[in-house]
Design an enzyme around this catalytic site. Structure first.
Site, short mmCIF file in Angstrom:
data_model
loop_
_atom_site.label_atom_id
_atom_site.label_comp_id
_atom_site.label_asym_id
_atom_site.label_seq_id
_atom_site.Cartn_x
_atom_site.Cartn_y
_atom_site.Cartn_z
N ASP A 70 -1.43 -10.01 0.02
CA ASP A 70 -0.39 -10.47 -0.92
C ASP A 70 -0.39 -11.99 -0.98
O ASP A 70 -0.56 -12.66 0.05
CB ASP A 70 1.00 -10.01 -0.44
CG ASP A 70 1.13 -8.48 -0.45
OD1 ASP A 70 0.43 -7.85 -1.27
OD2 ASP A 70 1.89 -7.95 0.38
N ASP A 76 8.06 -16.85 2.00
CA ASP A 76 7.48 -15.92 2.99
C ASP A 76 7.20 -16.69 4.28
O ASP A 76 7.56 -16.28 5.37
CB ASP A 76 6.13 -15.37 2.49
CG ASP A 76 6.27 -14.24 1.49
OD1 ASP A 76 5.44 -14.17 0.57
OD2 ASP A 76 7.20 -13.44 1.65
N GLU A 99 4.45 -9.25 9.35
CA GLU A 99 3.55 -9.09 8.21
C GLU A 99 2.78 -10.38 7.96
O GLU A 99 1.67 -10.36 7.44
CB GLU A 99 4.32 -8.70 6.94
CG GLU A 99 3.39 -8.59 5.72
CD GLU A 99 4.05 -8.03 4.48
OE1 GLU A 99 4.88 -8.74 3.89
OE2 GLU A 99 3.72 -6.90 4.09
N GLU A 100 3.38 -11.51 8.30
CA GLU A 100 2.77 -12.81 7.99
C GLU A 100 1.85 -13.31 9.10
O GLU A 100 1.34 -14.42 9.02
CB GLU A 100 3.87 -13.84 7.71
CG GLU A 100 4.84 -13.45 6.60
CD GLU A 100 4.15 -13.13 5.28
OE1 GLU A 100 4.63 -12.25 4.55
OE2 GLU A 100 3.10 -13.75 4.97
N ASP A 118 9.12 -7.61 8.84
CA ASP A 118 8.65 -8.15 7.57
C ASP A 118 9.66 -9.23 7.20
O ASP A 118 10.75 -8.91 6.72
CB ASP A 118 8.60 -7.05 6.51
CG ASP A 118 8.03 -7.56 5.20
OD1 ASP A 118 7.78 -6.73 4.30
OD2 ASP A 118 7.85 -8.78 5.06
N LEU A 120 10.14 -11.42 4.88
CA LEU A 120 10.69 -11.47 3.53
C LEU A 120 9.88 -10.54 2.63
O LEU A 120 8.78 -10.85 2.20
CB LEU A 120 10.66 -12.91 3.00
CG LEU A 120 11.67 -13.23 1.89
CD1 LEU A 120 13.10 -12.91 2.33
CD2 LEU A 120 11.58 -14.71 1.51
N ASP A 121 10.45 -9.35 2.40
CA ASP A 121 9.72 -8.36 1.59
C ASP A 121 10.15 -8.48 0.12
O ASP A 121 11.33 -8.67 -0.18
CB ASP A 121 10.04 -6.95 2.09
CG ASP A 121 9.32 -5.91 1.25
OD1 ASP A 121 8.13 -5.66 1.50
OD2 ASP A 121 9.94 -5.40 0.28
N GLU A 277 7.80 -1.98 8.06
CA GLU A 277 8.55 -1.57 6.86
C GLU A 277 9.02 -0.12 6.99
O GLU A 277 10.21 0.17 6.99
CB GLU A 277 7.68 -1.75 5.60
CG GLU A 277 7.42 -3.22 5.26
CD GLU A 277 6.36 -3.44 4.19
OE1 GLU A 277 5.47 -2.58 4.02
OE2 GLU A 277 6.42 -4.49 3.51
P1 P6P Z 1 3.98 -2.53 -6.57
C1 P6P Z 1 6.75 -5.81 -2.47
O1 P6P Z 1 5.45 -6.41 -2.46
C2 P6P Z 1 6.58 -4.41 -1.91
O2 P6P Z 1 6.10 -4.49 -0.62
C3 P6P Z 1 7.90 -3.67 -1.97
O3 P6P Z 1 8.99 -4.50 -1.78
C4 P6P Z 1 7.88 -3.03 -3.34
O4 P6P Z 1 8.61 -1.81 -3.40
C5 P6P Z 1 6.39 -2.77 -3.58
O5 P6P Z 1 5.68 -3.69 -2.75
C6 P6P Z 1 6.00 -3.03 -5.01
O6 P6P Z 1 4.63 -2.74 -5.11
O7 P6P Z 1 2.55 -2.12 -6.29
O8 P6P Z 1 4.78 -1.42 -7.23
O9 P6P Z 1 4.12 -3.84 -7.28
#
Ligand code: P6P
Length: 331
Positions: A70, A76, A99-100, A118, A120-121, A277
């Site tokens: 990502d 992040d 995650e980082e 994680d 900052l998700d 997560e």
């Molecule tokens: P997509 C954000 O990157 C994440 O980890 C979640 O927060 C979110 O539900 C999902 O990925 C979104 O992924 O592939 O649908 O853009």
């Protein structure tokens, strides 16, 4: 300990709840309580930086990618620094999975707890002012305090968590946690700098009418997922997908529904990460009366093999998660 013994009147400050919880364990040393305080304080700092991101040139990416591939957003990296430093300085943690961070951070072999986080998700949503979150799990190390930290200490199945939680930086900022006897939600009051209990013993409706999935990948979903989605469409369900896991999860927790991230062509094992997560949200949802699987197996029973392991993720109202498994079982 059964839920009833936790005194949790609406409106009490987080610190009073933590102290009240600790008092029920005569042998408690206060380390666990202090660890939760450290995480809550870091959440206040990150919350402030998110709220001011647009004014402090903190929005946007930094041009690098994390282990997940990502694009790393400025926040992040900042959130990872805030949480990691607080955990390292707090003295309660022997190891951190983030995650980082590509590898485990070994902190202090004389400490008792492992944190998987994680920081900052959903951070790609920051620039468009959509709610984002922090997700974390706390485990007790398996080896003796003072011994060398081992894989068995930080690669534990979700069913050994001692605490799971998330912070939701939304229209209001919330901290939602479980320690195995109910789910408790605290709303942050920035004018006082304190979290107050606003949701006690949260329960997800057994039936739900919301399904959350990125239907842009529909073509590559397994057949059983397509069949489940078709069933939702034929039974007056609503599609709601924010693209920010904590926001989608929290709405479904309150209203009922299911969040799905199945295997896709781009992510054959799903996109979401087991250790920082899925395990935390699975613990919370089960404590709220819901369910979480990889399509068939209980998430909390999956034995991890890697700190960044991905798994297909189905989480929410029990009747919906079980229906997914029914479709999968029909083959
Ligand atoms: P997509 C954000 O990157 C994440 O980890 C979640 O927060 C979110 O539900 C999902 O990925 C979104 O992924 O592939 O649908 O853009």
């Amino acid at each position: 300990m059964e839920e009833s013994r936790i005194a949790a009147p609406i409106g009490i400050p987080l610190d009073r709840f933590i102290k009240s919880n600790q008092d029920r364990f005569p042998t408690a040393t206060g380390e666990f309580s202090q660890l939760l305080r450290d995480i809550a304080l870091s959440g206040k700092v990150v919350n402030r930086e998110i709220n001011k991101a647009g004014l402090m040139n903190l929005a946007g990416s930094i041009g690098t990618k994390n282990i997940a591939g990502d694009d790393q957003q400025k926040l992040d990296v900042l959130a990872n620094i805030r949480f990691s430093r607080a955990l390292e300085k707090g003295g309660e943690v022997c190891a951190i999975i983030s995650e980082e961070e590509e590898h485990v951070i070994e902190v202090n072999k004389n400490s008792k707890y492992v944190v998987a986080i994680d920081p900052l998700d959903g951070s790609s949503n920051i620039d468009v002012n959509v709610s984002i979150g922090t997700i974390f799990s706390i485990y007790k190390r398996r080896s003796s305090v003072g011994a060398v930290i081992t894989r068995e200490d930080y690669l534990q199945p979700g069913n050994t968590q001692v605490l799971a939680g998330y912070l939701l930086y939304g229209s209001s900022t919330m901290l939602v946690i479980t320690m195995g006897y109910g789910v408790f939600g605290f709303t942050y009051d920035p004018s006082l700098g304190e979290y107050f209990l606003s949701h006690t013993r949260m329960k997800i409706p057994v039936e739900g009418r919301i399904y959350s999935v990125n239907e842009g990948s529909y073509h590559s979903f397994p057949d059983y997922v397509k069949q489940f989605i078709e069933d939702c469409r034929n039974n007056n369900c609503s599609g709601r997908y924010i693209g920010s896991l904590v926001a989608d999860f929290h709405r479904n927790l309150l209203k009922g529904g299911i969040y799905m991230y199945p295997s896709t062509a781009k992510n054959p094992n799903g996109k979401l990460r087991l250790m920082y997560e899925c395990n935390a949200l699975a613990f919370i949802i089960e404590q709220a009366g819901g369910a979480a699987t990889d399509g068939e197996k209980r998430i909390l029973d999956i034995a991890p093999t890697d700190i960044h392991q991905q798994v297909p993720f189905f989480v929410g109202s029990t009747s919906m998660v079980e229906k997914v498994a029914d479709f999968k079982g029909r083959g």
